[in-house]
Design a protein around this motif. Structure first.
Motif, PDB file in Angstrom:
ATOM      1  N   GLU A  57      -8.459  -3.234   2.700  1.00 53.99           N
ATOM      2  CA  GLU A  57      -8.725  -3.117   4.301  1.00 53.99           C
ATOM      3  C   GLU A  57     -10.098  -3.078   4.607  1.00 53.99           C
ATOM      4  O   GLU A  57     -10.648  -3.473   5.664  1.00 53.99           O
ATOM      5  N   TRP A 113       0.227  -5.926  -6.649  1.00 59.92           N
ATOM      6  CA  TRP A 113      -0.092  -5.701  -5.210  1.00 59.92           C
ATOM      7  C   TRP A 113      -1.636  -5.672  -5.343  1.00 59.92           C
ATOM      8  O   TRP A 113      -2.652  -5.069  -5.911  1.00 59.92           O
ATOM      9  N   ARG A 135       4.898  -3.951   2.153  1.00 62.40           N
ATOM     10  CA  ARG A 135       5.296  -3.927   0.771  1.00 62.40           C
ATOM     11  C   ARG A 135       6.761  -3.902   0.450  1.00 62.40           C
ATOM     12  O   ARG A 135       7.468  -3.160   0.969  1.00 62.40           O
ATOM     13  N   GLU A 175      -4.564  -4.912  -2.215  1.00 61.32           N
ATOM     14  CA  GLU A 175      -4.666  -4.791  -0.820  1.00 61.32           C
ATOM     15  C   GLU A 175      -6.113  -4.314  -0.744  1.00 61.32           C
ATOM     16  O   GLU A 175      -6.809  -3.400  -1.419  1.00 61.32           O
ATOM     17  N   SER A 187      -2.523  -7.364   4.310  1.00 62.77           N
ATOM     18  CA  SER A 187      -3.589  -7.666   5.147  1.00 62.77           C
ATOM     19  C   SER A 187      -4.416  -8.749   5.033  1.00 62.77           C
ATOM     20  O   SER A 187      -5.542  -9.003   5.712  1.00 62.77           O
ATOM     21  N   ASN A 234      -0.217  -8.855  -0.843  1.00 62.92           N
ATOM     22  CA  ASN A 234      -0.592  -7.635   0.191  1.00 62.92           C
ATOM     23  C   ASN A 234      -0.126  -7.809   1.646  1.00 62.92           C
ATOM     24  O   ASN A 234       0.624  -8.715   1.941  1.00 62.92           O
TER      25      ASN A 234
END
Length: 210
Positions: A179, A175, A150, A177, A94, A92
């Motif tokens: 937030e 992936w 990415r 991710e 973050s 990812n």
């Protein structure tokens, strides 16, 4: 490498092998709904942060498609179903930012600091790979890679590097991710390796049988 199972999760929808799942809730509540309706035997789920819940749900839904698991009273795969030949690694951009922000709030004040060990644990994004490995008794390679953006070419390269170890026959990867609790995305696959050495051995064995 062959993609055997694939899942895409956003706060609004879950697509499993090209078909949407019927879910009523949104955001993190959607992950909880899926856990209650389709998993339900790993109470530690409710202690996880959102990134970990996301990875756990994605992996569970994929592995249910694969089958061949049975669990002990703690919700951990029985030893006979464990695997040494499966890797678990994600990417990812973050890291664990969602919990990083929450933890920062607990230590921001010099006079009113109340650091939380339960939050601090999840400021390590690789906890999600550890949870999946523990749940399924996987002892192959695990890792969590944080990228500036990415980069599909780089992820393919990392995947190829993992499979360069011929003992790794499959992987949960993709992936992951998150937030915040209502802004996340998972694109995770269960991939089978097709090592050249194995193909050659099958060819040799076939010739010997003639």
């Amino acid at each position: 490498m062959i993609v055997e199972q694939y899942i895409h999760i956003t706060p609004d929808i879950i697509i499993l092998n090209g078909k949407p799942l019927n879910v009523a809730a949104k955001g993190e509540e959607m992950l909880k709904e899926i856990y209650r309706e389709r998993i339900g035997n790993y109470p530690k789920f409710f202690k996880m942060d959102t990134l970990c819940k996301l990875g756990f749900i994605a992996s569970e839904l994929l592995l249910q498609q694969e089958g061949n698991r049975s669990f002990d009273e703690k919700g951990i795969v029985k030893p006979a179903c464990g695997r040494e030949d499966r890797a678990v690694f994600f990417f990812n951009r973050s890291g664990s930012i969602c919990d990083d922000k929450d933890y920062q709030q607990t230590i921001a004040s010099e006079t009113d600091s109340f650091p939380s060990p339960s939050l601090f644990v999840y400021t390590l994004p690789n906890i999600v790979t550890g949870e999946i490995a523990i749940r399924n008794r996987y002892s192959g390679e695990t890792g969590f890679y944080i990228l500036p953006t990415r980069d599909d070419d780089l992820t393919r390269q990392v995947t190829a590097d993992v499979f360069s170890d011929c003992s790794m026959q499959s992987a949960l990867t993709g992936w992951l991710e998150c937030e915040d609790r209502n802004c996340f995305e998972a694109e995770v696959s269960l991939i089978a390796a097709r090592h050249i050495s194995s193909v050659n051995q099958e060819h040799i064995d076939a010739k010997q049988m003639k």
